[in-house]
Design a protein around this motif. Structure first.
Motif, PDB file in Angstrom:
ATOM      1  N   ARG A  21      20.997  18.125  15.321  1.00  0.00           N
ATOM      2  CA  ARG A  21      21.495  19.495  15.525  1.00  0.00           C
ATOM      3  C   ARG A  21      21.451  19.865  16.999  1.00  0.00           C
ATOM      4  N   GLU A  22      20.322  19.566  17.632  1.00  0.00           N
ATOM      5  CA  GLU A  22      20.185  19.929  19.043  1.00  0.00           C
ATOM      6  C   GLU A  22      21.179  19.161  19.905  1.00  0.00           C
ATOM      7  N   LYS A  38       9.830  13.442   8.984  1.00  0.00           N
ATOM      8  CA  LYS A  38      10.711  12.540   9.733  1.00  0.00           C
ATOM      9  C   LYS A  38      12.178  12.901   9.497  1.00  0.00           C
ATOM     10  N   LEU A  39      12.486  13.195   8.257  1.00  0.00           N
ATOM     11  CA  LEU A  39      13.853  13.563   7.903  1.00  0.00           C
ATOM     12  C   LEU A  39      14.298  14.816   8.639  1.00  0.00           C
ATOM     13  N   LEU A  40      13.494  15.869   8.562  1.00  0.00           N
ATOM     14  CA  LEU A  40      13.864  17.125   9.218  1.00  0.00           C
ATOM     15  C   LEU A  40      13.839  16.977  10.736  1.00  0.00           C
ATOM     16  N   GLY A  41      12.937  16.132  11.230  1.00  0.00           N
ATOM     17  CA  GLY A  41      12.933  15.862  12.659  1.00  0.00           C
ATOM     18  C   GLY A  41      14.219  15.194  13.094  1.00  0.00           C
ATOM     19  N   SER A  91      15.508  26.386  16.328  1.00  0.00           N
ATOM     20  CA  SER A  91      14.930  25.192  16.938  1.00  0.00           C
ATOM     21  C   SER A  91      13.418  25.169  16.791  1.00  0.00           C
ATOM     22  N   CYS A  92      12.814  26.342  16.684  1.00  0.00           N
ATOM     23  CA  CYS A  92      11.360  26.467  16.573  1.00  0.00           C
ATOM     24  C   CYS A  92      10.926  26.802  15.146  1.00  0.00           C
ATOM     25  N   GLY A  93      11.796  26.617  14.178  1.00  0.00           N
ATOM     26  CA  GLY A  93      11.542  27.078  12.821  1.00  0.00           C
ATOM     27  C   GLY A  93      10.439  26.328  12.100  1.00  0.00           C
ATOM     28  N   ALA A  94      10.058  26.881  10.969  1.00  0.00           N
ATOM     29  CA  ALA A  94       9.027  26.266  10.135  1.00  0.00           C
ATOM     30  C   ALA A  94       9.456  24.900   9.632  1.00  0.00           C
ATOM     31  N   ASP A  95      10.767  24.677   9.571  1.00  0.00           N
ATOM     32  CA  ASP A  95      11.300  23.421   9.064  1.00  0.00           C
ATOM     33  C   ASP A  95      11.475  22.361  10.147  1.00  0.00           C
ATOM     34  N   VAL A  96      11.126  22.693  11.391  1.00  0.00           N
ATOM     35  CA  VAL A  96      11.251  21.734  12.492  1.00  0.00           C
ATOM     36  C   VAL A  96       9.869  21.182  12.807  1.00  0.00           C
ATOM     37  N   ARG A 128      22.920  26.915  11.964  1.00  0.00           N
ATOM     38  CA  ARG A 128      22.132  27.164  10.754  1.00  0.00           C
ATOM     39  C   ARG A 128      20.773  26.502  10.883  1.00  0.00           C
ATOM     40  N   PRO A 129      19.782  26.972  10.122  1.00  0.00           N
ATOM     41  CA  PRO A 129      18.457  26.355  10.179  1.00  0.00           C
ATOM     42  C   PRO A 129      18.505  24.883   9.805  1.00  0.00           C
ATOM     43  N   VAL A 130      17.558  24.127  10.297  1.00  0.00           N
ATOM     44  CA  VAL A 130      17.528  22.690  10.060  1.00  0.00           C
ATOM     45  C   VAL A 130      17.458  22.381   8.573  1.00  0.00           C
ATOM     46  N   ILE A 131      16.632  23.116   7.835  1.00  0.00           N
ATOM     47  CA  ILE A 131      16.516  22.838   6.403  1.00  0.00           C
ATOM     48  C   ILE A 131      17.819  23.112   5.681  1.00  0.00           C
TER      49      ILE A 131
END
Length: 951
Positions: A372-373, A363-366, A612-617, A71-74
C-alpha cells in the motif's frame, strides 16, 4: 484414476490447503477438481501471506483497489481475500451442487487476533459470511474456549463453519456438541439445516512434532536400552492414534436418537477434517498422514506438495482409520506411562496455533502495508531512521516484543495496561478523531462559507497550549487563503502582546475563536473578556457576540457563557481527547475552516497517516510505532533531548511537537525534553544526550544542512529524517507524532495523557491572584541581589549553593555560578515572561546558542505564560536535568481586564511567580532575573552579562 481421486471411493474427500489468485485464474484449481477429484479449498493467514507477500501477483490488484481511494490495510487485505474466496467458491460451485452441499466448500478464517474474544469472533464471522455471499463458504473459527460458544451461535444462525485448531479428543467432543446444539437451535427457530455445512479440523502432524521432541528428551536421559526402545517405538504414532480415537467419537456422536432427529430434519453431520497432514519429520513417509487416516465421511486437507506426493506414490487403503484401534489406545496409554501428558501438549498446541496464525497475520498485513505504501508513495510522507547499531538493535527487539504482544492493537483499543494501567483508556479519542471529524465535513464547510460571507478580514484564536499551538502551525504553514480572514493566534497574557494583536487587526471585521476545553482556563477567559469589551465598545454589545465563536467541551463554563452572550457558533470538542492531542479535532479544524483551509483535503491527507499507523499495521511497518520506540528507547539510554529541526515551510511544527512530547512524557522524574528552534550546529556542539528529528518538504533542498545531518549521524547521533511531500500534508505529521508520543510513553512507563505538574503552577497562580484581589498588590518578595538594572530572585537553597560557587553582588557572578551547574546530560532553559515577537525571539536565540556552543548542553528558549501549557510540565515533573533562568520585566504599559482587579500584567506576574515557586519547591536549579526599566536595554544588558558569565 489417480490415487488421490481413488480416495473418494473410500468415502473421503480431498481438499486443498492452498489458495492464490493466479492458481485460480490460470485454471489450476479447476484442473485438480477434474483430475484428482479435489472437492474443497482451505485457507489461513499463512497461506495468504505466502500468496500476497512472496510475489508480485497481487500488486496490480492492490494498485487498482487504491485508485478508488485509500483504505485501511485490513480492508485492503480483506478485499483481496474475499475476491479470491469468491472466485474459488465459484469454481467449486459445481462440486457443491453435485454433492448436495456436502462438498465444494472454500474456507476463510476470522482474524486470529480475535481467537480469545467470543463476541468479536461472532461479529467478524457474520460480517465475512455476508461479505463473501457464497453458500459454499465455510467461515473458519478456532476451537479455543472462547471460540466454541461462537461456533454454536454461528451454526444456530445458519452459517457454515470450519472449526480449526482441534488437537484434543475432548475438545473435538465439545465442538461436536456446539455444532449439534447450534443445529437444534436453528431447527427450533424454524430453519431447514440442509444448507449448513461444517467440518472439525483435527490437526495431526503438529502433535507428533511436539510429542517426538519430548520423547527424544526422555530417550537421551534414559539409561535402560529397553526403555529407550520402548520410547522410540512411540515416535510417529501418537498423532495417528489420537485421530483414530477421535473418529470413534465421531461415529458415536452422529448416531442414536438425538442425531436421527436432526438428520430427519435435513441436517448434515459435521465431518472430521484431517489438517496439518504434511509430514514435518523427514524420517516419516511423506504421505503418512493421508494413508493412515482414510475413512468414510471424512476430509483430508492437504498442501500441494503432499497432494503431488500422494498422486505419485500414495496407497489408498480402505478404512485405515478403523485399523488397529486397540494398538492406538495402547500407544496413548504408553505415552501417559512415559510421563508425557497429551492433554498438556494439545493445550499448548492450541495456544501456539493461535500465535502462529497471529504471526502469519502480522506478516500478511505487513506485506499488504508495504505494498500500500509503495502504491501511495507520493501521498504519504517518508520516514527514515538512522539510529546507530546499539539503538537500532534495541528498537528491533522492542518491535518484535510489541508485535508478539499485540501492543499496537491494544493501544488502539485503549488498553491502559499498555501504559501505566491508570486512566489512559479515557483519553484515546484522538486515535479516531480524523475519521470522526471527516463525518462532520458539512458542518465545517457551512461554517467556512458563513465566515466568508460575513466578510471577516481576520480571525484570532484565543487559547493556550493545545488550543493554540495547533492552529498556529496551520496559520504559519498554510498562510492566507484568498477570500478568507488571516488567521492569528494569541496565547499570552503579556500586555504588549495582547496590545500588538489588537493593533494588528480591524476589530470591526475580526472573528474571535475562544478555544478552551474546560472553559475554566485563565488566559482564554481574560483574553475573551478583553476583546469582547473592545468589540462591544465599537459595535455595541448586542452586535459583538456575532464576532465570537466558542470551541469547548460539552457542558463547560465557556459553553454556558457563549450561550448566555449569544455567540455566533459553539463547537464541541471530544472529552476523550486531551488538549495536546486535539489538533485533528474541532480545536484545530474550526480555525482551519475559518481560515479557508480545505478541511476535507486536510483530513484526507491526515487519514493516510492514520491508516499507515493503524492497529492493523504491524510495528515493523508502522511509522508511528517505529518513531515512538526509537524515542522511548533513546530516552531510556540517556538520549532524551529530542532536537526538532524544521525547514522553513513547516518551521512552526516544532513548537506544537514540543508541547506534545514534553507534556506527555515529562513526569514522574522521567521524560523526553524537546529542543525546538535550536539552529543546527556541528557535531562538537552536542553531547551524547541528543536525538535528532529533521522535517522538511520534498521541494526544499539544503546541501549544507544535509551535510551537517550526515556528520551528526556519522558521529553516532540518532537521526530521523521525515520528508513531507508538501507542506499541506502537515496533518500526517500531527498524527505520526501523536502516536509516536503515546508509544514512547509506553516505553518510558508513564501515562502520556495526564499533566499533573501543570496544575501545580495553576494553583500557585490562583493563590497569588486571590492575594492581589484582597490586598491590591502581589505579596512582597526579597531579591537575592538588587541592581539599578535588575533584581535577582531564588529560594534559600539555590541562593546558598550559588553564593558558595562564587555569586556575590554582581549579576554576572550569579549567572556564572548558575550556568556552571549545567553539566553533561543537562539542559539550560530560558523562560521569558515577555512579549513573543521577532526581536525578543532573536535575542533569546542568540543567548541560547552562545550557551550551547560554550557549554555543549541542550538549550530551550520559551515564552511565558505560553510554555506553562507546554514544556512547563516536563520542566517541573520530568528528569531533574534542567537549569532554568526565568526572565521577567516591568510592563511599560499594562492593560486592564474588564470586571477584574488583576490586570494582564498582574496575571502574567502571578503566573511567572507561581511557575518559579513550583520549580524551586521541586528542588530545581532555578534563578529569576527581573529586568527594570526599558525592556530592550534590559535584554541587551542580560545578553552581555550571560556572555561574560559563560566565557
Amino acid at each position: 484414476m489417480t490415487p488421490v481421486k481413488a480416495l473418494e471411493q473410500h468415502g473421503q474427500a480431498v481438499w486443498l490447503d492452498f489458495l492464490a489468485r493466479g492458481f485460480i485464474a490460470n485454471g489450476d484449481l479447476k484442473k485438480l477438481i477434474d483430475v484428482d477429484g479435489v472437492k474443497g479449498v482451505t485457507s489461513n493467514p499463512s497461506i495468504f501471506e505466502k500468496a500476497i507477500g512472496s510475489s508480485d501477483e497481487y500488486d496490480g490488484a492492490i494498485g487498482s483497489a487504491l485508485k478508488g481511494g485509500d483504505r485501511p490495510v485490513i480492508d485492503l487485505y480483506e478485499a483481496l481475500a474475499v475476491e479470491d474466496i469468491q472466485h474459488a467458491a465459484d469454481v467449486l460451485r459445481p462440486v457443491y451442487d453435485q454433492y448436495d452441499g456436502n462438498d465444494g466448500y472454500v474456507s476463510l478464517e476470522v482474524s486470529p487476533y480475535l481467537a480469545l474474544d467470543t463476541k468479536a469472533t461472532i461479529a467478524e464471522a457474520e460480517r465475512l459470511w455476508k461479505q463473501v455471499d457464497r453458500s459454499n463458504l465455510m467461515v473458519k473459527v478456532p476451537a479455543t474456549p472462547e471460540g466454541i460458544p461462537a461456533i454454536k451461535h454461528l451454526i444456530s444462525k445458519g452459517i457454515s463453519v470450519n472449526v480449526t485448531l482441534l488437537f484434543a479428543q475432548q475438545a473435538y467432543i465439545d465442538v461436536a456438541e456446539a455444532y449439534l446444539s447450534g443445529i437444534e437451535a436453528y431447527v427450533a427457530g424454524g430453519g431447514n439445516p440442509s444448507h449448513i455445512g461444517s467440518v472439525a479440523s483435527f490437526f495431526v502432524s503438529r502433535i507428533d512434532s511436539a510429542v517426538d521432541k519430548q520423547l527424544d528428551d526422555k530417550i537421551a536421559k534414559a539409561n535402560d536400552p529397553t526403555e529407550k526402545e520402548r520410547l522410540a517405538a512411540l515416535k510417529g504414532k501418537v498423532a495417528i492414534a489420537n485421530a483414530k480415537l477421535a473418529y470413534q467419537h465421531y461415529k458415536q456422536l452422529y448416531a442414536g436418537p438425538r442425531w436421527d432427529k436432526l438428520k430427519a430434519a435435513g441436517a448434515k453431520p459435521q465431518r472430521l477434517l484431517w489438517a496439518s497432514t504434511g509430514t514435518k519429520n523427514k524420517a516419516y513417509r511423506d504421505v503418512l498422514y493421508v494413508e493412515e487416516l482414510i475413512g468414510p465421511n471424512t476430509v483430508n486437507t492437504v498442501p500441494p506438495a503432499t497432494l503431488d506426493a500422494f498422486r505419485d506414490h500414495g496407497v489408498p487403503r480402505a478404512n485405515s482409520l478403523e485399523e488397529n484401534l486397540d494398538d492406538a489406545k495402547q500407544v496413548l496409554a504408553d505415552l501417559e506411562a512415559a510421563g508425557i501428558s497429551l492433554d498438556e501438549i494439545t493445550k499448548q498446541l492450541v495456544k501456539e496455533g493461535v500465535q502462529l496464525f497471529a504471526d502469519a497475520a502480522d506478516k500478511l498485513l505487513g506485506a499488504v502495508a508495504f505494498k500500500r505504501e509503495t502504491v501511495l508513495s507520493q501521498r504519504i510522507d517518508a520516514q527514515t531512521l538512522a539510529l546507530g547499531t546499539t539503538l537500532a538493535k534495541s528498537v528491533e527487539a522492542s518491535t518484535e516484543e510489541w508485535r508478539a504482544a499485540g501492543k499496537i492493537r491494544r493501544l488502539w483499543e485503549g488498553d491502559a495496561a499498555v501504559w501505566s494501567n491508570t486512566d489512559e483508556a479515557k483519553w484515546v479519542g484522538w486515535l479516531n478523531s480524523a475519521a470522526a471529524e471527516k463525518a462532520k465535513l458539512a458542518d465545517y464547510q457551512d461554517f467556512a462559507q458563513w465566515v466568508k460571507a460575513e466578510g471577516f478580514t481576520d480571525a484570532v484564536v484565543l487559547g493556550m497550549g493545545g488550543s493554540s499551538l495547533g492552529p498556529e502551525v496551520l496559520a504559519e504553514t498554510f498562510g492566507e487563503v484568498s477570500g478568507f480572514p488571516k488567521l492569528h493566534v494569541l496565547d499570552s497574557t503579556d500586555p504588549a502582546q495582547v496590545r500588538a494583536t489588537r493593533d494588528a487587526v480591524n476589530l470591526t471585521s475580526t472573528l474571535f475563536i475562544v478555544s478552551s476545553k474546560s472553559g475554566g482556563t485563565t488566559e482564554p477567559n481574560v483574553m475573551k473578556a478583553y476583546f469582547f469589551a473592545q468589540v462591544s465598545a465599537m459595535l455595541g454589545a448586542d452586535k459583538a457576540a456575532a464576532h465570537f465563536v466558542a470551541v469547548t467541551d460539552p457542558g463547560s463554563s465557556l459553553e454556558k457563557l457563549a450561550k448566555q452572550q449569544g455567540f455566533a457558533r459553539i463547537f464541541h470538542g471530544d472529552p476523550t481527547i486531551g488538549g495536546r492531542y486535539s489538533v485533528l479535532s474541532p480545536f484545530g479544524l474550526v480555525p482551519a475552516a475559518a481560515a479557508g483551509i480545505d478541511v476535507a483535503k486536510f483530513l484526507d491527507s491526515a487519514l493516510a497517516m492514520v491508516r499507515s499507523c493503524g492497529a492493523d499495521v504491524p510495528p515493523q511497518q508502522n511509522p508511528g510505532v517505529q518513531l515512538g520506540l526509537a524515542l522511548g528507547l533513546a530516552g531510556l539510554a540517556g538520549r532524551d533531548k529530542v532536537t526538532i529541526l524544521s525547514s522553513k515551510a513547516v518551521a512552526d511544527f516544532g513548537a506544537w511537537a514540543e508541547q506534545l512530547i514534553a507534556e506527555s512524557t515529562g513526569k514522574d522524574g522521567k521524560g523526553l525534553i524537546p529542543i525546538d528552534g535550536e539552529t543546527l550546529g556541528e557535531p562538537a556542539a552536542y553531547g551524547n544526550d541528543r536525538f535528532f528529528i529533521d522535517l522538511r518538504t520534498e521541494a526544499e533542498t539544503d546541501a549544507a544542512h544535509d551535510a551537517k545531518l550526515q556528520a551528526l549521524e556519522q558521529a553516532g547521533h540518532p537521526v530521523v529524517r521525515i520528508v513531507l511531500k508538501s507542506a499541506d500534508q502537515i496533518g500526517q505529521e500531527f498524527f505520526r507524532f501523536e502516536l509516536a508520543t503515546a508509544v514512547a510513553g509506553s516505553v518510558l512507563g508513564i501515562n502520556p495523557f495526564n499533566q499533573p505538574d501543570v496544575e501545580a503552577a495553576k494553583i500557585k497562580t490562583r493563590e497569588l491572584i486571590e492575594a492581589f484581589e484582597k490586598a491590591g498588590s502581589l505579596p512582597a518578595e526579597t531579591p537575592a541581589i538588587s541592581t539599578a538594572e535588575a533584581d535577582l530572585y531564588t529560594d534559600d537553597k539555590n541562593a546558598a549553593t550559588l553564593r558558595k560557587a562564587g555569586a556575590d553582588g554582581d549579576l554576572a557572578s550569579w549567572l556564572k555560578a548558575h550556568f556552571a551547574r549545567a553539566g553533561a546530560g543537562d539542559y539550560v532553559a530560558l523562560l521569558a515572561y515577555i512579549a513573543r515577537n521577532p526581536d525578543h525571539i532573536d535575542t533569546l536565540q542568540h543567548i541560547r546558542l552562545a550557551v550551547r556552543d560554550r557549554q555543549h548542553v541542550a538549550t530551550c528558549a520559551e515564552f511565558g505564560p505560553r510554555f506553562l501549557h507546554s514544556t512547563g510540565q516536563a520542566y517541573k515533573g520530568g528528569p531533574d536535568s534542567g537549569v532554568f533562568l526565568q526572565i521577567t520585566a516591568d510592563d511599560a504599559h499594562d492593560l486592564a481586564v474588564p470586571e477584574q482587579k488583576a490586570s494582564f500584567g498582574v496575571i502574567k506576574a502571578a503566573q511567572a511567580r507561581g511557575d518559579f515557586n513550583v520549580l524551586t519547591e521541586r528542588r530545581r536549579r532555578a534563578l529569576r532575573v527581573h529586568l527594570k526599566g526599558d525592556l530592550a536595554a534590559g535584554l541587551k544588558m542580560l545578553d552581555a552579562a550571560i556572555a561574560e558569565a559563560i566565557n
